[in-house]
Design an enzyme around this catalytic site. Structure first.
Site, PDB file in Angstrom:
ATOM      1  N   ASP A 447     -92.926  12.743 -93.373  1.00  6.53           N
ATOM      2  CA  ASP A 447     -94.376  13.600 -92.785  1.00  6.53           C
ATOM      3  C   ASP A 447     -95.311  12.873 -94.279  1.00  6.53           C
ATOM      4  O   ASP A 447     -94.736  12.206 -95.620  1.00  6.53           O
ATOM      5  CB  ASP A 447     -94.526  15.160 -93.237  1.00  6.53           C
ATOM      6  CG  ASP A 447     -95.946  14.838 -93.019  1.00  6.53           C
ATOM      7  OD1 ASP A 447     -96.727  14.583 -92.300  1.00  6.53           O
ATOM      8  OD2 ASP A 447     -96.464  16.533 -93.618  1.00  6.53           O
ATOM      9  N   THR A 449     -99.082  13.163 -94.705  1.00  8.53           N
ATOM     10  CA  THR A 449     -99.832  14.745 -94.721  1.00  8.53           C
ATOM     11  C   THR A 449     -99.431  16.043 -96.079  1.00  8.53           C
ATOM     12  O   THR A 449     -98.706  16.615 -95.429  1.00  8.53           O
ATOM     13  CB  THR A 449    -101.431  14.964 -94.182  1.00  8.53           C
ATOM     14  OG1 THR A 449    -101.698  14.342 -93.763  1.00  8.53           O
ATOM     15  CG2 THR A 449    -102.103  15.713 -95.191  1.00  8.53           C
ATOM     16  N   ARG A 629    -109.044   3.307-102.183  1.00  9.41           N
ATOM     17  CA  ARG A 629    -109.500   2.767-100.731  1.00  9.41           C
ATOM     18  C   ARG A 629    -111.238   2.511-100.987  1.00  9.41           C
ATOM     19  O   ARG A 629    -111.796   3.194-101.451  1.00  9.41           O
ATOM     20  CB  ARG A 629    -109.465   4.103 -99.645  1.00  9.41           C
ATOM     21  CG  ARG A 629    -108.495   4.242 -99.839  1.00  9.41           C
ATOM     22  CD  ARG A 629    -107.881   5.720 -98.533  1.00  9.41           C
ATOM     23  NE  ARG A 629    -107.751   6.302 -97.128  1.00  9.41           N
ATOM     24  CZ  ARG A 629    -108.769   6.888 -96.528  1.00  9.41           C
ATOM     25  NH1 ARG A 629    -108.660   8.043 -97.108  1.00  9.41           N
ATOM     26  NH2 ARG A 629    -109.358   6.422 -95.087  1.00  9.41           N
ATOM     27  N   GLY A 710     -99.609  12.706 -88.058  1.00  7.41           N
ATOM     28  CA  GLY A 710    -100.630  12.997 -86.971  1.00  7.41           C
ATOM     29  C   GLY A 710    -101.204  12.360 -87.137  1.00  7.41           C
ATOM     30  O   GLY A 710    -103.133  12.727 -86.310  1.00  7.41           O
ATOM     31  N   ARG A 799    -100.416   9.533 -85.056  1.00  2.00           N
ATOM     32  CA  ARG A 799    -101.211  10.149 -84.069  1.00  2.00           C
ATOM     33  C   ARG A 799     -99.441  10.926 -83.564  1.00  2.00           C
ATOM     34  O   ARG A 799     -99.683  11.062 -82.238  1.00  2.00           O
ATOM     35  CB  ARG A 799    -101.780   9.340 -83.465  1.00  2.00           C
ATOM     36  CG  ARG A 799    -103.052   8.826 -83.428  1.00  2.00           C
ATOM     37  CD  ARG A 799    -104.464   9.489 -84.352  1.00  2.00           C
ATOM     38  NE  ARG A 799    -105.268  10.383 -83.242  1.00  2.00           N
ATOM     39  CZ  ARG A 799    -105.701  11.270 -83.824  1.00  2.00           C
ATOM     40  NH1 ARG A 799    -106.199  11.404 -84.805  1.00  2.00           N
ATOM     41  NH2 ARG A 799    -106.358  11.909 -83.330  1.00  2.00           N
ATOM     42  N   ASN A 828     -96.094  22.007 -87.893  1.00  2.00           N
ATOM     43  CA  ASN A 828     -95.611  20.418 -87.266  1.00  2.00           C
ATOM     44  C   ASN A 828     -94.577  19.690 -87.964  1.00  2.00           C
ATOM     45  O   ASN A 828     -94.583  19.210 -86.684  1.00  2.00           O
ATOM     46  CB  ASN A 828     -97.175  19.496 -87.267  1.00  2.00           C
ATOM     47  CG  ASN A 828     -97.242  19.279 -88.933  1.00  2.00           C
ATOM     48  OD1 ASN A 828     -97.828  19.799 -90.047  1.00  2.00           O
ATOM     49  ND2 ASN A 828     -97.405  17.559 -88.780  1.00  2.00           N
TER      50      ASN A 828
END
Length: 1248
Positions: A447, A449, A629, A710, A799, A828
């Site tokens: 994952d 995040t 960023r 996601g 996503r 998730n």
């Protein structure tokens, strides 16, 4: 007939009437189930009950809609719904015994020993006693059961902590605090800011205007951006308990399903028409309320029927690859045992037929039904030999493995290098069955995040008017703390006017809502984007404090002076526009457009005044090089007359019925031009400590890493560069298709692009989104997708839903036959954690659900490095040695029974005393395999961490496979031959003792038994690399135990009257000089081949491990590099040529016409058109598409991303930076409506 008429006719024929909206839902959503508008006559009881209270009468409500769920508000439910209590444990009180026994008897060894234990109960069959197998088997099962109970109790405790959380529920007109497990469907609950939702809810109202609320769904889909949800207007004003008490109605919705982003339902309040419900009103279990004081929600799905739990799978019963391979070899050994037993039974009958007269004293010829003749029955003989040879399969192996794995798990739990002091969290091996799997990982599915990142955005640096501010470094990027900006502004620095506009832009150009704490006066910023919140906080630090928002204006405290900025228009951010603009009327009565966005988007819209562009670009490159960023900030002052004319155009676009979004973008293009560059910002999407280094080490260990998130594509690519999963030289293969056909065509095209490099690792990164992945995972596309993904060095899937994560893991696990690991921190991630061979949970910011479902939990991603490279490699090596040695020592002893059978007429006579035989695995050879399994290692942990190439030795499974297994078996048989027949040779002439007795079979048996114990113990020493005092104790102690046992056991008959045949054996054995001669010669002769082979192999075929051992002993610096250099190439020569053609096309276009407003802005050095699309293979296609290429070339001073478009799918060579901007797009409330709804001067309802 038009298409519209056809749709209408089809709708009416299907019973939708003229409600074509329902038809649209049915077409676009295959899971949609039509719920007809409730008829007034059948629902007369709603709002018209004959009483003043307006209560709903459930009995009068139609209940024939079996396809939907009906929930009564503030009334008893007619249906019993699922409990809200959840469980992720493997067992409960009722299922433990059947599940545990099923799991244990999946191991063929346990089935075999159960069979032997039953056979031993048949009278006069077992030569080894009735309970010599049953008791050890029960002991093994008891130890295993205890371990499973302890591990599952931990899961029950974690579930209990979750189920025991407290929540406010409104029942019978009053608020009650209940546990989550007591929440039921139909309850109205109050959730406060920062709390998680205990069930799936319909949003009724909130503390915010128009029933809006922010939620964070990172626990569901991995996205950190806050999402906006809005309740229906009919319940938005219900902001007190009294209002809830009076609320009556019915909710009709679809049955529970696992589709996170889909929901269809209606709510009918008393006396009102039905109002449709959509996903915009749904708050899912696992999500968290953010930046909203409170919400009221109606519970619709609970417990295991919530969408989160439906996306989870049942806790699987995982078995390691080594265990499966061991199982298969046990089957082969069992076949060998049967062949051996059958052969002996046949040979026994042959021997009896030939020797019944010669050896007449062994038979009773006159009694055909005597006991001896009954034993000669073939079936009985077969069972006798099966029992005699049953320990060819070591019964002690399972309990030894359980003990060793449990000890290895304790070592993992105690490892201080994997202790995270900040949260006081140790690594936790939640299961010990998979320790060796950690040493064979080939694929890691991670994952993003909360796993790779910390979920923290920090404003680290900025560039204003060509001057860089902030003391950022690549090693320690903290929060912005440079006060020079304010000092330059106050002191009238030459750049002060630009600084002022820069800070004004930060304070005004956003959709943030300020919220002041009445107790402390501190301001909290409520933002859907963490990037925006970081920018506004930075402006506050630099004395531009945004503190008030109303529907028409915002107020900013600029160095103590309150300035009002009227918000005229908001030009919203989208991932296509990559920018956001706000048009304001300043306190000086000027109309200013402030814009922030990606650098290439801003640069191409600059006016003729290009001051600071080169300096700012140099700073942008520097910020990007350390993983920050970036955003560019610009402004333009608008002429009032021109603005008024544009505002009319924008208004028409915003009210257009067709192509509204496109028209709004076109209108924005008219005004967003001739910018003046102000500067740039740098935001750190903070990675967890050590993530880039860990990924680099794992890649050197030949572990492929796939990131499944996601989050949005831009954000995921950003993190890919930051964590070094992607690099600047890597070609990015971006696949974003929207249909099955286009996905299939794109995959086939890209597969052909790889050419001969297909299936090999290439310097390519694959990026694919969830919508396209849905088609790629279908049967006819799956193999093409897999071939391409396996040909890439890195894969990022954006996503993706939790179910897609699990499907991807399952696809690779099944197709590649490789060991997979999934790591995540949110609910998730549970599906993929359970689908992978090994699941690792991060005990992070998103709750503990991933940890509860995982096999191992750690606090930081960087700890994965030691978990795999050290603990995994060690555990694999140790477990392999343990298993091989356990089979070796048993076969070495029990094949001797066969050699003895040859000498005794195949009678099934046991050479060894039965309890000596039973204690062979329990005492005399029990400790060496335990010592190997716990303490053996071939080099230190630090050396293994510094040389990840050593991991490849265990990763390939070379330490334990069918070939290695049978080499050990053959070696054991060879040793048994020497041990038995040399001893028989030594005792070829019988031995006479002073008391007149001679040596019997037990005399020979004790000789052989002693030599076997010494030999197998010395063999353990040969296989041991790391000698500790515990290793010495286990080896020499084993030999000592046998000598002590023989001395004592040979005398027990005189005290307790057991084993009369062993009486005095120690004296006979120890008093024989041949015994001591054999003790010196026979073990050495047996192991001579092993010693010579080890010496030759180390000299002639030295491995990495042996090289490291020697260097470590010599105290030399150890740094190994792979002997196989990977040549990572672009995907094909064709792609390279296409890139050149595209560059040439860009060069030709440099002289082409540009927009008049930017005709003088094109700087030199632009070689690649960013917006060029549609280039396909072949020069004719290139010429054919030439006219379709936009004539405007982005005026970026550096090379824009190179895109080779193939059917909407692009191969990109992208720069390693990204723009720091992300918001929810196309949400329930657009950004303009959202900020117009807020007035922070008004007090918010308390919700009581």
């Amino acid at each position: 007939m038009s298409f519209g008429e056809a749709v209408t006719r089809f709708a009416m024929s299907q019973g939708y009437g003229t409600n074509v909206q329902n038809l649209d839902l049915a077409i676009t959503n295959p899971y949609y189930q039509h719920m007809p508008e409730p008829e007034q006559d059948t629902r007369a009881s709603i709002g018209d009950t004959g009483s003043d209270t307006g209560h709903v009468n459930p009995e009068s409500t139609s209940s024939h809609h079996n396809h939907s769920r009906q929930i009564f508000i503030n009334s008893p439910q007619q249906t019993h719904f699922c409990s809200n209590q959840i469980s992720t444990a493997k067992y409960n009180f009722l299922t433990f015994l059947p599940k545990f026994l099923f799991e244990q008897f999946r191991k063929y060894a346990n089935i075999f020993f159960l069979f032997i234990a039953c056979m031993q109960q048949i009278p006069n069959v077992s030569p080894t006693g009735r309970y010599t197998t049953a008791i050890p088997l029960l002991l093994i099962l008891a130890v295993s059961a205890l371990k499973e109970i302890v591990e599952d109790i931990k899961r029950h405790r974690a579930d209990g902590a979750l189920n025991s959380r407290r929540i406010l529920v409104h029942r019978d007109g009053r608020w009650l605090e209940v546990q989550w497990r007591d929440v039921v469907v139909g309850d109205i609950i109050k959730v406060n800011d920062g709390a998680h939702f205990p069930a799936d809810l319909i949003l009724l109202s909130s503390s915010e205007p128009q029933a809006m609320c922010y939620i964070e769904t990172s626990n569901l889909d991995g996205e950190t951006n806050l999402k906006l949800r809005q309740g229906i207007s009919a319940t938005a004003e219900v902001v007190s308990g009294d209002g809830l008490t009076d609320l009556r109605g019915i909710v009709e919705c679809e049955e529970p399903n696992r589709h996170l982003y889909e929901f269809v339902g209606n709510i009918r309040l008393s006396g009102k028409k039905a109002i449709p419900l959509s996903p915009d009103q749904i708050l899912l279990r696992g999500a968290c309320l953010k930046n909203t004081s409170w919400i009221y929600g109606l519970v619709i799905y609970t417990g295991h029927q919530s969408k989160l739990m439906l996306n989870s799978t049942t806790t699987p019963l995982k078995r390691s690859n080594v265990e499966k391979l061991t199982n298969s070899q046990i089957v082969l050994l069992f076949l060998v045992l049967l062949i051996l037993s059958l052969s002996c039974s046949v040979l026994h009958h042959v021997w009896v037929d030939k020797n019944s007269h010669t050896h007449w004293y062994l038979f009773y010829e006159g009694a055909s039904k005597t006991l001896d003749l009954e034993r000669s029955n073939f079936g009985y003989n077969l069972l006798t030999f099966v029992i005699l040879y049953n320990n060819l399969i070591p019964i002690s192996l399972q309990v030894t493995l359980e003990m060793v794995k449990f000890g290895q798990a304790i070592f993992i739990n105690w490892d201080l290098d994997m202790y995270y002091a900040k949260t006081n969290t140790y690594a936790n091996a939640r299961t010990s069955n998979l320790n060796e799997e950690l040493g064979q990982i080939k694929f890691i599915f991670s994952d993003k995040t909360g796993t790779l990142t910390q979920n923290i955005m920090r404003f680290s640096a900025c560039s204003i008017a060509g001057v860089k501010y902030g003391e950022e470094t690549s090693d320690d990027m903290g929060s912005f703390s440079d006060e020079t900006v304010v000092a330059n502004l106050k002191n009238g620095h030459e750049t002060a006017p630009v600084i002022s506009e820069f800070l004004r832009l930060l304070a005004v150009c956003h959709t943030v809502v300020p919220q002041r704490d009445p107790a402390t006066g501190d301001i909290q910023y409520l933002a859907s984007s963490p990037d925006e919140a970081a920018l506004v906080k930075a402006s506050s630090f630099m004395k531009h404090v945004f503190h008030t928002r109303t529907p028409d204006y915002v107020i900013v405290d600029v160095m103590g002076e309150a300035l009002k900025f009227q918000i005229l228009n908001v030009l919203e951010f989208t991932s296509k526009r990559k920018r956001m603009s706000v048009i304001v009327r300043t306190p000086e009565d000027k109309i200013i457009l402030f814009c922030k966005g990606a650098d290439n988007v801003i640069y191409e819209r600059l006016g003729s005044n290009k001051i600071y562009t080169e300096e700012t670009m140099a700073h942008l490159e520097h910020f990007a090089s350390i993983g920050l960023r970036t955003l560019c900030l610009a402004m333009v002052e608008l002429n009032p007359e021109e603005y008024a004319e544009w505002a009319e155009t924008f208004y028409k676009a915003s009210t257009a019925l067709n192509k509204r979004e496109q028209k709004l973008e076109e209108a924005a293009e008219l005004i967003e031009k001739d910018f003046v560059l102000l500067g740039a910002t740098a935001i750190e999407d903070r990675l967890q400590d050590g993530v880039p280094e860990t990924i680099d080490k794992l890649a050197k260990a030949d572990i492929k890493i796939w990131v499944l998130t996601g989050d949005k594509q831009e954000t995921a690519i950003n993190i890919g560069y930051s964590c070094k999963l992607l690099n600047e030289s890597m070609v990015l293969l971006v696949i974003n298709e929207e249909s099955l056909d286009s996905t299939r065509d794109a995959l086939i095209s890209h597969k052909s692009d790889f050419g001969e490099q297909l299936g090999k690792e290439n310097d390519v990164g694959m990026i694919i989104d969830g919508q396209c992945l849905k088609y790629a995972l279908m049967h006819d596309c799956r193999q093409d997708f897999l071939d391409i993904a396996l040909s890439c060095k890195a894969v990022i899937c954006c996503r993706v839903s939790p179910l897609q994560k699990a499907e991807l893991v399952e696809l690779v696990k099944v197709s590649q036959k490789a060991i997979t690991l999934a790591i995540g921190d949110g609910a998730n991630d549970v599906g993929m954690i359970q689908a992978a061979h090994v699941g690792v949970g991060i005990s992070g910011e998103e709750g503990m659900q991933a940890c509860c479902a995982s096999d191992y939990s750690i606090a930081q991603f960087r700890f994965l490095q030691k978990l795999l490279l050290v603990h995994g490699a060690w555990s694999y090596s140790r477990i392999c040695k343990l298993i091989l040695y356990s089979f070796y020592k048993n076969i070495c002893l029990y094949v001797i029974q066969f050699w003895f059978t040859i000498t005794n007429g195949y009678s099934g006579q046991n050479l060894f005393e039965r309890w000596s035989l039973s204690l062979y695995n329990v005492i005399f050879t029990a400790s060496p395999p335990v010592a190997i399994g716990l303490f053996d290692r071939y080099c230190s942990a630090q050396v293994m961490m510094n040389n990840p190439i050593l991991y490849k030795d265990s990763q390939g499974g070379h330490r334990f496979n069918m070939w290695v297994f049978w080499i050990w078996i053959i070696n054991a048989i060879y040793h048994s031959i020497i041990l038995f027949w040399m001893t028989v040779g030594v005792l070829n002439t019988d031995v006479a003792f002073s008391d007149g007795k001679t040596g019997d079979y037990l005399f020979l048996g004790n000789f052989v038994y002693t030599y076997v114990v010494v030999t197998v113990t010395m063999k353990a020493g040969l296989e041991t690399i790391a000698w500790t005092w515990l290793t010495h104790l286990s080896l020499w102690g084993s030999i000592g135990c046998w000598f002590l046992f023989l001395s004592v056991y040979s005398q027990v008959f005189s005290f307790i009257g057991i084993s009369p045949e062993m009486y005095g054996q120690a004296g006979y054995v120890f008093g024989c000089s041949l015994f001591w001669l054999g003790l010196f010669l026979i073990p050495i002769a047996t192991l001579l081949r092993d010693i010579v082979w080890k010496a030759l192999r180390r000299d002639l075929f030295k491995t990495h491990r042996q090289t490291v051992q020697e260097m470590e002993l010599a105290h030399k610096e150890i740094k190994l590099e792979s002997t196989i250099r990977k040549h990572l190439k672009p995907i094909s020569e064709r792609a390279r040529l296409l890139s050149r053609n595209l560059i040439s096309l860009g060069d030709r276009m440099m002289g082409a016409g540009r927009r008049s407003t930017n005709s003088s802005q094109a700087p030199s050095g632009v070689h690649t058109p960013q917006d060029c699309e549609g280039v396909t293979n072949g020069s004719s296609e290139l010429q054919k598409r030439n006219e379709q290429v936009p004539t405007h070339v982005p005026n970026s001073p550096r090379s824009a991303p190179l895109e080779i478009s193939v059917m909407s799918t692009s191969i990109q060579v992208m720069s390693s930076d990204g723009f720091a901007f992300s918001q929810e797009e196309h949400g329930v409330v657009n950004q303009t409506q959202f900020i117009r709804a807020y007035d922070t001067r008004l007090e918010k309802p308390e919700g009581l």
